[in-house]
Design a protein around this motif. Structure first.
Motif, PDB file in Angstrom:
ATOM      1  N   VAL A 134       0.869  -1.185   0.000  1.00 15.29           N
ATOM      2  CA  VAL A 134       0.000   0.000   0.000  1.00 15.29           C
ATOM      3  C   VAL A 134       0.907   1.238   0.000  1.00 15.29           C
ATOM      4  CG1 VAL A 134      -2.145  -0.928   0.986  1.00 15.29           C
ATOM      5  CG2 VAL A 134      -0.267  -0.354   2.527  1.00 15.29           C
ATOM      6  N   PRO A 135       1.568   1.515  -1.139  1.00 20.38           N
ATOM      7  CA  PRO A 135       2.509   2.640  -1.176  1.00 20.38           C
ATOM      8  C   PRO A 135       1.855   4.003  -0.962  1.00 20.38           C
ATOM      9  CG  PRO A 135       2.228   1.637  -3.356  1.00 20.38           C
ATOM     10  CD  PRO A 135       1.560   0.743  -2.389  1.00 20.38           C
ATOM     11  N   HIS A 136       0.631   4.175  -1.448  1.00 19.38           N
ATOM     12  CA  HIS A 136      -0.127   5.394  -1.140  1.00 19.38           C
ATOM     13  C   HIS A 136      -1.611   5.067  -1.110  1.00 19.38           C
ATOM     14  CE1 HIS A 136      -1.374   6.160  -5.350  1.00 19.38           C
ATOM     15  NE2 HIS A 136      -0.124   5.989  -5.734  1.00 19.38           N
ATOM     16  N   GLN A 137      -2.428   6.050  -0.690  1.00 19.28           N
ATOM     17  CA  GLN A 137      -3.844   5.750  -0.423  1.00 19.28           C
ATOM     18  C   GLN A 137      -4.634   5.353  -1.661  1.00 19.28           C
ATOM     19  OE1 GLN A 137      -6.126   9.092   1.101  1.00 19.28           O
ATOM     20  NE2 GLN A 137      -6.361   9.945  -0.942  1.00 19.28           N
ATOM     21  N   ASP A 138      -4.136   5.676  -2.852  1.00 17.00           N
ATOM     22  CA  ASP A 138      -4.905   5.419  -4.071  1.00 17.00           C
ATOM     23  C   ASP A 138      -4.435   4.198  -4.856  1.00 17.00           C
ATOM     24  OD1 ASP A 138      -6.763   7.603  -3.822  1.00 17.00           O
ATOM     25  OD2 ASP A 138      -5.091   8.946  -4.228  1.00 17.00           O
ATOM     26  N   VAL A 139      -3.790   3.272  -4.188  1.00 19.62           N
ATOM     27  CA  VAL A 139      -3.422   2.016  -4.877  1.00 19.62           C
ATOM     28  C   VAL A 139      -3.227   0.892  -3.861  1.00 19.62           C
ATOM     29  CG1 VAL A 139      -0.900   2.378  -4.885  1.00 19.62           C
ATOM     30  CG2 VAL A 139      -1.957   0.990  -6.678  1.00 19.62           C
ATOM     31  N   LEU A 140      -3.647  -0.306  -4.283  1.00 20.90           N
ATOM     32  CA  LEU A 140      -3.361  -1.523  -3.528  1.00 20.90           C
ATOM     33  C   LEU A 140      -2.734  -2.493  -4.528  1.00 20.90           C
ATOM     34  CD1 LEU A 140      -3.672  -3.531  -1.098  1.00 20.90           C
ATOM     35  CD2 LEU A 140      -5.925  -4.086  -2.007  1.00 20.90           C
ATOM     36  N   ILE A 141      -1.559  -3.029  -4.167  1.00 23.83           N
ATOM     37  CA  ILE A 141      -0.876  -3.992  -5.044  1.00 23.83           C
ATOM     38  C   ILE A 141      -0.855  -5.342  -4.343  1.00 23.83           C
ATOM     39  CG2 ILE A 141       1.259  -4.542  -6.302  1.00 23.83           C
ATOM     40  CD1 ILE A 141       2.018  -1.526  -6.012  1.00 23.83           C
ATOM     41  N   THR A 172       6.741  -0.554  -5.795  1.00 23.06           N
ATOM     42  CA  THR A 172       6.242   0.082  -4.574  1.00 23.06           C
ATOM     43  C   THR A 172       6.919   1.423  -4.339  1.00 23.06           C
ATOM     44  OG1 THR A 172       5.875  -2.124  -3.664  1.00 23.06           O
ATOM     45  CG2 THR A 172       5.775  -0.318  -2.121  1.00 23.06           C
ATOM     46  N   MET A 173       8.222   1.469  -4.540  1.00 20.03           N
ATOM     47  CA  MET A 173       8.957   2.729  -4.357  1.00 20.03           C
ATOM     48  C   MET A 173       8.494   3.792  -5.355  1.00 20.03           C
ATOM     49  SD  MET A 173      10.968   4.584  -2.722  1.00 20.03           S
ATOM     50  CE  MET A 173      11.915   3.593  -1.587  1.00 20.03           C
ATOM     51  N   SER A 174       8.261   3.379  -6.596  1.00 20.93           N
ATOM     52  CA  SER A 174       7.798   4.304  -7.634  1.00 20.93           C
ATOM     53  C   SER A 174       6.433   4.896  -7.266  1.00 20.93           C
ATOM     54  CB  SER A 174       7.721   3.566  -8.975  1.00 20.93           C
ATOM     55  OG  SER A 174       7.123   4.380  -9.943  1.00 20.93           O
ATOM     56  N   PHE A 175       5.504   4.034  -6.826  1.00 21.64           N
ATOM     57  CA  PHE A 175       4.177   4.514  -6.419  1.00 21.64           C
ATOM     58  C   PHE A 175       4.274   5.397  -5.177  1.00 21.64           C
ATOM     59  CE2 PHE A 175       2.279   1.032  -9.004  1.00 21.64           C
ATOM     60  CZ  PHE A 175       1.216   1.728  -9.579  1.00 21.64           C
ATOM     61  N   PHE A 176       5.106   4.984  -4.236  1.00 16.45           N
ATOM     62  CA  PHE A 176       5.274   5.737  -2.986  1.00 16.45           C
ATOM     63  C   PHE A 176       5.743   7.172  -3.271  1.00 16.45           C
ATOM     64  CE2 PHE A 176       8.117   7.035   0.561  1.00 16.45           C
ATOM     65  CZ  PHE A 176       7.200   7.036   1.600  1.00 16.45           C
ATOM     66  N   ALA A 177       6.682   7.294  -4.203  1.00 18.35           N
ATOM     67  CA  ALA A 177       7.252   8.608  -4.532  1.00 18.35           C
ATOM     68  C   ALA A 177       6.254   9.513  -5.248  1.00 18.35           C
ATOM     69  CB  ALA A 177       8.497   8.430  -5.393  1.00 18.35           C
ATOM     70  N   SER A 178       5.294   8.913  -5.959  1.00 19.07           N
ATOM     71  CA  SER A 178       4.375   9.743  -6.749  1.00 19.07           C
ATOM     72  C   SER A 178       3.004   9.925  -6.102  1.00 19.07           C
ATOM     73  CB  SER A 178       4.180   9.117  -8.135  1.00 19.07           C
ATOM     74  OG  SER A 178       3.541   7.856  -8.015  1.00 19.07           O
ATOM     75  N   GLY A 179       2.777   9.279  -4.955  1.00 17.13           N
ATOM     76  CA  GLY A 179       1.445   9.318  -4.338  1.00 17.13           C
ATOM     77  C   GLY A 179       1.113  10.629  -3.660  1.00 17.13           C
ATOM     78  N   PRO A 226       1.292   9.475   0.604  1.00 18.91           N
ATOM     79  CA  PRO A 226       2.163   8.301   0.723  1.00 18.91           C
ATOM     80  C   PRO A 226       1.917   7.556   2.030  1.00 18.91           C
ATOM     81  CG  PRO A 226       3.418  10.300   0.199  1.00 18.91           C
ATOM     82  CD  PRO A 226       2.044  10.730   0.592  1.00 18.91           C
ATOM     83  N   ILE A 227       2.057   6.222   1.970  1.00 20.55           N
ATOM     84  CA  ILE A 227       1.880   5.416   3.184  1.00 20.55           C
ATOM     85  C   ILE A 227       3.190   4.726   3.550  1.00 20.55           C
ATOM     86  CG2 ILE A 227       0.592   3.540   4.298  1.00 20.55           C
ATOM     87  CD1 ILE A 227      -1.780   4.245   2.433  1.00 20.55           C
ATOM     88  N   THR A 228       3.606   3.720   2.767  1.00 20.31           N
ATOM     89  CA  THR A 228       4.888   3.064   3.051  1.00 20.31           C
ATOM     90  C   THR A 228       5.505   2.498   1.775  1.00 20.31           C
ATOM     91  OG1 THR A 228       6.012   1.279   4.258  1.00 20.31           O
ATOM     92  CG2 THR A 228       3.699   0.915   3.738  1.00 20.31           C
ATOM     93  N   ALA A 229       6.831   2.585   1.688  1.00 21.60           N
ATOM     94  CA  ALA A 229       7.555   2.039   0.533  1.00 21.60           C
ATOM     95  C   ALA A 229       7.879   0.562   0.740  1.00 21.60           C
ATOM     96  CB  ALA A 229       8.839   2.834   0.306  1.00 21.60           C
ATOM     97  N   LEU A 230       7.554   0.032   1.923  1.00 20.06           N
ATOM     98  CA  LEU A 230       7.795  -1.390   2.186  1.00 20.06           C
ATOM     99  C   LEU A 230       6.616  -2.239   1.717  1.00 20.06           C
ATOM    100  CD1 LEU A 230       9.362  -1.533   5.772  1.00 20.06           C
ATOM    101  CD2 LEU A 230      10.530  -1.746   3.577  1.00 20.06           C
TER     102      LEU A 230
END
Length: 266
Positions: free
Chosen positions: A207-214, A231-238, A241-245
């Motif tokens: 869950v790299p940011h609130q608008d995506v679940l992988i 995950t890191m790519s989504f985290f950076a653009s969210g 942001p929630i977590t890059a892990l």
């Protein structure tokens, strides 16, 4: 044009100016606060993050901030009620570094979720939402358990339709409805269990940011590296942001995984 904090501050003040608002700039923290003059309620925004986004998205980054500040201020100014709004209460996933109380010092209602995430609760107001705090719960005469049960029930009603992509023998499923609750679907237990049945390898979730679940079906070591990059790519653009892990899903629980090149540690 090179963007810096002073230029960004001026641009945001120009776009958000209103006779009922005041602005204050904390140079040391690099933060701009926008307040309602009558109530003293407001929003504080950190400028470095917006500048970083501006480098990539230009005007779109500023448009987004302006939209969320406008919506947030309107939500604060309105008289919020929970009664009759049961169907609009949802859980939202946030990082453990997210504030535990409002800027007025009122504690938010939240639960610990994983080592990286917490569950907050929100009242959906249409184009925005307001996090539920202890003051609102007391005013309405509700108990926290009622909010939590209602939110977890409602999240199950949201669409769980996913897109998938196969890379290097691993399958990655993406849920991205942009309704503010994509990451919240991680709390839809029947849905997660259903996905677990579908997984042939190891099940990993992000869950790299609130608008995506992988959700990933990992069948080889390369799969973890690809998931880490995604995950890191989504985290950076969210936007939030929630977590890059990422997390391994085993025995009904989510355990963070640290992916270091070809090595991974739980």
């Amino acid at each position: 044009m090179k963007m810096d904090s002073i230029k960004m501050k001026k641009e945001l003040e120009k776009r958000l100016t209103n006779s009922n608002r005041s602005f204050s700039f904390d140079k040391k923290k690099d933060e701009l606060r926008i307040e309602n003059k009558q109530t003293g309620k407001g929003i504080t925004i950190s400028l470095p993050g917006i500048i970083a986004k501006w480098e990539l998205q230009k005007e779109k980054a500023i448009d987004e901030v302006v939209y969320y500040v406008e919506e947030g201020l309107q939500a604060m100014e309105g008289d919020i009620q929970l009664s009759g709004q049961e169907k609009n209460i949802f859980p939202v996933i946030r990082s453990t570094s997210f504030p535990s109380e409002s800027e007025e010092g009122v504690p938010f209602l939240f639960d610990e979720h994983t080592a990286e995430t917490r569950i907050y609760y929100a009242l959906d107001l249409g184009t925005t939402y307001r996090l539920i705090d202890r003051k609102l719960i007391e005013k309405e005469g509700w108990v926290p358990e009622r909010i939590k049960e209602t939110a977890l029930f409602n999240v199950r009603s949201l669409s769980t339709e996913m897109k998938s992509d196969e890379v290097a023998g691993n399958t990655y499923y993406f849920l991205n409805k942009n309704d503010g609750y994509d990451a919240s679907r991680i709390l839809n237990e029947p849905f997660i269990k259903k996905m677990e049945q579908k997984i042939e390898g190891s099940m990993a979730v992000a869950v790299p940011h609130q608008d995506v679940l992988i959700i990933a079906d990992i069948k080889n070591e390369t799969g973890y590296d690809i998931l880490a990059e995604l995950t890191m790519s989504f985290f950076a653009s969210g936007r939030v942001p929630i977590t890059a892990l990422s997390f391994v899903y085993e025995n009904g629980s989510f355990e963070p995984i640290f992916i270091l090149g070809k090595n991974r540690k739980k």
